[in-house]
Write a protein that holds these residues in place. Structure first.
Motif, PDB file in Angstrom:
ATOM      1  N   GLY A 110     -17.755  58.818  39.973  1.00  0.00           N
ATOM      2  CA  GLY A 110     -17.631  57.920  41.735  1.00  0.00           C
ATOM      3  C   GLY A 110     -18.129  57.223  42.016  1.00  0.00           C
ATOM      4  O   GLY A 110     -17.303  56.524  42.627  1.00  0.00           O
TER       5      GLY A 110
ATOM      6  N   LEU B 189     -16.313  53.874  39.996  1.00  0.00           N
ATOM      7  CA  LEU B 189     -15.503  53.961  40.708  1.00  0.00           C
ATOM      8  C   LEU B 189     -15.207  53.395  41.682  1.00  0.00           C
ATOM      9  O   LEU B 189     -14.949  52.033  42.442  1.00  0.00           O
ATOM     10  N   ALA B 190     -15.840  53.934  42.506  1.00  0.00           N
ATOM     11  CA  ALA B 190     -16.450  52.781  44.348  1.00  0.00           C
ATOM     12  C   ALA B 190     -16.809  51.565  43.937  1.00  0.00           C
ATOM     13  O   ALA B 190     -16.157  50.912  44.612  1.00  0.00           O
TER      14      ALA B 190
ATOM     15  N   SER C  55     -14.467  49.398  43.124  1.00  0.00           N
ATOM     16  CA  SER C  55     -13.165  49.023  43.797  1.00  0.00           C
ATOM     17  C   SER C  55     -13.829  47.921  44.902  1.00  0.00           C
ATOM     18  O   SER C  55     -13.105  47.019  45.407  1.00  0.00           O
TER      19      SER C  55
ATOM     20  N   ALA D 290     -11.823  57.408  44.735  1.00  0.00           N
ATOM     21  CA  ALA D 290     -13.266  57.688  44.564  1.00  0.00           C
ATOM     22  C   ALA D 290     -14.271  58.587  45.267  1.00  0.00           C
ATOM     23  O   ALA D 290     -15.240  59.746  45.053  1.00  0.00           O
TER      24      ALA D 290
END
Length: 138
Positions: free
Chosen positions: A97, A100-101, A104, A115
């Motif tokens: 997560g 992914l964050a 972004s 995320a």
């Protein structure tokens, strides 16, 4: 803990001296002020000072450990160090997560929609890990 606090206090003084020296040195260069390194060094000073304060503050409230006794043997610090989780899959979901964050920021904020739930599930699972399943305390 008292000795560790002294070590971090000395480190914070050293980093502060280096930050001031670096800031003055880069100010006199032909390229102008180099703000990133100077800021990073001053932030490192702050972090070292916070840790030194915490260790010094905590050392007054806990018993003297083997590390604070100059006459101590290595075996004096032996024994149980505390409870540590045997295994957990939650850090993996938090890492995915988090990746992914941070991705972004590069690829677009729409990636945060995937995320955020992964981070929330991982955080929830890690906090309540010992309240359910095979590790449940009875």
């Amino acid at each position: 803990m008292k000795e560790q606090g002294k070590i971090f206090a000395g480190l914070s003084v050293f980093v502060l001296i280096m930050a001031i020296t670096y800031g003055l040195w880069t100010t006199h260069s032909s390229h102008g002020i180099e703000a990133a390194g100077t800021t990073a060094l001053f932030l490192a000073f702050g972090l070292c000072a916070f840790i030194a304060f915490y260790l010094g503050f905590t050392a007054r409230r806990v018993d003297q450990g083997a590390g604070d006794n100059p006459e101590a043997e290595v075996s004096d610090d032996a024994g149980e160090m505390g409870f540590f989780a045997p295994h957990s899959w939650q850090p993996l979901s938090l890492a995915i997560g988090g990746a992914l964050a941070f991705s972004s920021i590069i690829f677009g904020w729409w990636l945060m929609f995937w995320a955020a739930p992964i981070i929330a599930v991982g955080l929830y699972g890690w906090v309540f890990e010992f309240y359910r399943g095979e590790n449940q305390n009875q």
